[in-house]
Design an enzyme around this catalytic site. Structure first.
Site, PDB file in Angstrom:
ATOM      1  N   LYS A 365      -5.617 -10.655 -17.012  1.00 34.65           N
ATOM      2  CA  LYS A 365      -6.277  -9.566 -16.437  1.00 34.65           C
ATOM      3  C   LYS A 365      -7.277  -9.165 -17.389  1.00 34.65           C
ATOM      4  O   LYS A 365      -7.226  -9.213 -18.760  1.00 34.65           O
ATOM      5  CB  LYS A 365      -5.212  -8.607 -15.941  1.00 34.65           C
ATOM      6  CG  LYS A 365      -4.833  -9.233 -14.429  1.00 34.65           C
ATOM      7  CD  LYS A 365      -3.848  -8.187 -13.597  1.00 34.65           C
ATOM      8  CE  LYS A 365      -3.395  -8.830 -12.336  1.00 34.65           C
ATOM      9  NZ  LYS A 365      -2.373  -8.403 -11.849  1.00 34.65           N
ATOM     10  N   ARG A 399       4.645 -12.736 -13.363  1.00 35.80           N
ATOM     11  CA  ARG A 399       3.840 -13.572 -12.506  1.00 35.80           C
ATOM     12  C   ARG A 399       2.601 -14.029 -13.391  1.00 35.80           C
ATOM     13  O   ARG A 399       1.790 -13.250 -14.118  1.00 35.80           O
ATOM     14  CB  ARG A 399       3.422 -12.507 -11.611  1.00 35.80           C
ATOM     15  CG  ARG A 399       2.618 -13.230 -10.430  1.00 35.80           C
ATOM     16  CD  ARG A 399       1.921 -12.235  -9.015  1.00 35.80           C
ATOM     17  NE  ARG A 399       1.091 -12.913  -8.419  1.00 35.80           N
ATOM     18  CZ  ARG A 399      -0.157 -13.179  -8.401  1.00 35.80           C
ATOM     19  NH1 ARG A 399      -0.741 -12.888  -9.491  1.00 35.80           N
ATOM     20  NH2 ARG A 399      -0.624 -13.812  -7.436  1.00 35.80           N
TER      21      ARG A 399
HETATM   22  N1  HH2 Z   1      -1.772  -9.600  -9.203  1.00 35.61           N
HETATM   23  C1  HH2 Z   1      -2.490 -10.158  -8.410  1.00 35.61           C
HETATM   24  C2  HH2 Z   1      -2.320 -10.736  -7.188  1.00 35.61           C
HETATM   25  N2  HH2 Z   1      -1.029 -10.507  -6.879  1.00 35.61           N
HETATM   26  N3  HH2 Z   1       1.031  -9.400  -6.890  1.00 35.61           N
HETATM   27  C3  HH2 Z   1       1.642  -8.786  -7.608  1.00 35.61           C
HETATM   28  N4  HH2 Z   1       3.035  -8.362  -7.137  1.00 35.61           N
HETATM   29  N5  HH2 Z   1       1.719  -8.156  -8.742  1.00 35.61           N
HETATM   30  C4  HH2 Z   1       0.355  -8.552  -9.434  1.00 35.61           C
HETATM   31  O1  HH2 Z   1       0.185  -8.046 -10.515  1.00 35.61           O
HETATM   32  C5  HH2 Z   1      -0.544  -9.194  -8.662  1.00 35.61           C
HETATM   33  C6  HH2 Z   1      -0.216  -9.668  -7.462  1.00 35.61           C
HETATM   34  C7  HH2 Z   1      -4.130 -10.461  -9.069  1.00 35.61           C
HETATM   35  O2  HH2 Z   1      -3.731 -11.578  -9.682  1.00 35.61           O
HETATM   36  P1  HH2 Z   1      -4.679 -13.157  -9.304  1.00 35.61           P
HETATM   37  O3  HH2 Z   1      -3.664 -13.491  -8.202  1.00 35.61           O
HETATM   38  O4  HH2 Z   1      -4.501 -14.096 -10.168  1.00 35.61           O
HETATM   39  O5  HH2 Z   1      -5.973 -12.839  -8.623  1.00 35.61           O
HETATM   40  P2  HH2 Z   1      -6.732 -12.665  -7.185  1.00 35.61           P
HETATM   41  O6  HH2 Z   1      -6.293 -11.375  -6.737  1.00 35.61           O
HETATM   42  O7  HH2 Z   1      -8.202 -12.435  -7.575  1.00 35.61           O
HETATM   43  O8  HH2 Z   1      -6.301 -13.992  -6.322  1.00 35.61           O
END
Ligand code: HH2
Length: 427
Positions: A365, A399
């Site tokens: 992040k 995660r």
């Molecule tokens: N972060 C993201 C998405 N889902 N869910 C939980 N529970 N906690 C988190 O910190 C979290 C999450 C964002 O990361 P990512 O899925 O890699 O990116 P994007 O939202 O651009 O798909």
């Protein structure tokens, strides 16, 4: 006692090799173990262990009269209670306070609060729950998942949740796994690297992103979930705020719902999770993805997230979700500045008092990019530092994108931090 030429006392006794060392024993079990090791009797261990563990508890919203009595009780039992000046001047309706004492002092205070007025018996329960939850983090009840014979034993290890974004625009892996064949191949790879759970997401929630229509999210996620449930040997979690998507995913056999809205956006999601009796991740977010990074502001970031998660747990319980199915997440990067994210990680253990397993998602992040001055494809070491330190603060699930690397980090951290406690529990 003689005096030397400088007037200092000089002992006749040769103290030989006496050495002092501050020991790191911050729970009753480790203290008891150390006492047994130096030969303290079992009775002595029982009496002294609660005296050797000190806790500071922050209480919020305490009515004035209760605060005054509580301070008296803490002082009477040898502890302390810090209150603002306004309380000393009887100038406040409610107040925050910091209680300080050993577990034994708390026990004695709690006993006497139970027969006091002004809501003090209920306040005693709140304090007791927070103390117990904080100390019992390694002993959560096992969570049996609905199929595949999976059981999550929080406390026994750090669970690695591998990220699989079936989106065109996720901040790190957007566009790579839109095709179901490639998504399934990636999931297999993550499992081979040691992922314990695969989290499938069909809507990017990166800062500035727009919501995706439900049919579009279903079209991205469901074909992949249907295959993963059959083809990979680990539980499948689905990252969605929409009950329509969650329903289809649960019908297809998904095991966990990961809801970044903490059941706030879609009124049907909570009862659906309750009906299917599956674990749900409740995450904190300030604002909406579209604008959450525009000037995020908190008066007290930890307190506000704590209160939000406490209320989210209550909302979930009211909707019929079982307590053992609730996992909490402070929501790294969701309406937070770099400083906020760092403070959350520094003080992650404070969320343990909520008594539920904790998930964090720090992977690649932007706060890591901001600290290190590195782009998204060079944040693996920064992510590793956050994972190791989060484990040290008692996190249960991380995660991550870089599963192979973070499995190694987590196994190493678990070997340092968890083995001893687990061995002791088994004895
Ligand atoms: N972060 C993201 C998405 N889902 N869910 C939980 N529970 N906690 C988190 O910190 C979290 C999450 C964002 O990361 P990512 O899925 O890699 O990116 P994007 O939202 O651009 O798909």
């Amino acid at each position: 006692m003689k005096e030397d030429n400088n007037g200092n006392n000089k002992s006749d006794v040769n103290i030989g090799d006496v050495a002092a060392r501050v020991v790191r024993l911050d729970d009753q079990d480790s203290l008891a173990e150390e006492m047994r090791e130096i030969g303290v009797s079992p009775e002595g261990v029982n009496i002294m262990a609660p005296k050797g563990v000190h806790r500071v508890v922050r209480l919020t919203g305490v009515p004035l009269k209760a605060a005054i009595l509580l301070k008296q009780e803490m002082l009477a039992k040898g502890g302390e209670a810090a209150v603002p000046w306004d309380v000393a001047c009887l100038n406040a309706d409610r107040t925050d306070m910091l209680l300080m004492g050993t577990l034994r002092q708390y026990r004695r205070v709690l006993d006497s609060l139970r027969s006091q007025p002004f809501g003090l018996p209920a306040i005693a329960g709140v304090i007791e729950d927070a103390l117990e939850a904080w100390d019992c983090r390694l002993r959560h009840e096992p969570v049996k998942l609905r199929s595949g014979g999976h059981t999550l034993r929080f406390g026994s290890k750090t669970y690695i949740m591998g990220i699989l974004n079936v989106t065109p625009d996720s901040f790190s892996d957007g566009g790579k796994y839109l095709d179901p064949d490639r998504a399934v191949a990636r999931a297999r790879e993550l499992v081979e690297y040691g992922a314990d759970i695969i989290d499938v997401g069909g809507e990017s929630t990166r800062p500035g992103s727009d919501p995706v229509p439900e049919e579009e999210e279903i079209a991205r996620v469901i074909p992949v979930v249907e295959r993963l449930v059959r083809e990979v040997p680990v539980p499948i979690s689905v990252d969605t705020c929409k009950s329509g998507v969650a329903r289809r995913a649960l019908e297809a056999g998904a095991h966990i719902i990961n809801d970044i809205s903490a059941l706030r956006f879609d009124p049907g999601l909570g009862s659906l999770v309750a009906q299917y009796d599956v674990p749900v991740i409740l995450m904190h977010m300030q604002g909406m993805p579209k604008d959450m990074q525009v000037n995020p502001h908190y008066d007290d970031v930890i307190r506000e997230i704590y209160d939000f998660l406490r209320e989210s747990i209550k909302r979930a319980l009211d909707l019929g979700v079982k307590r053992e199915n609730i996992i909490i997440d402070p929501g790294i990067g969701f309406g937070k500045t770099t400083e906020h994210n760092l403070e959350i990680l520094r003080r992650l253990d404070e969320f343990r008092s909520l008594g539920r397993p904790i998930l964090v998602g720090t992977s690649r992040k932007s706060f890591i990019g901001n600290v290190l001055g590195l782009p998204v494809d060079q944040r693996v070491e920064g992510t590793a530092a956050t994972v190791a330190l989060a484990i040290a603060r008692g996190v249960d699930i991380v995660r991550v994108h870089d599963v192979r690397e973070m499995v190694r980090v987590a196994r190493m951290a678990d070997a340092i931090l968890r083995e001893e406690v687990l061995e002791r529990d088994e004895r």
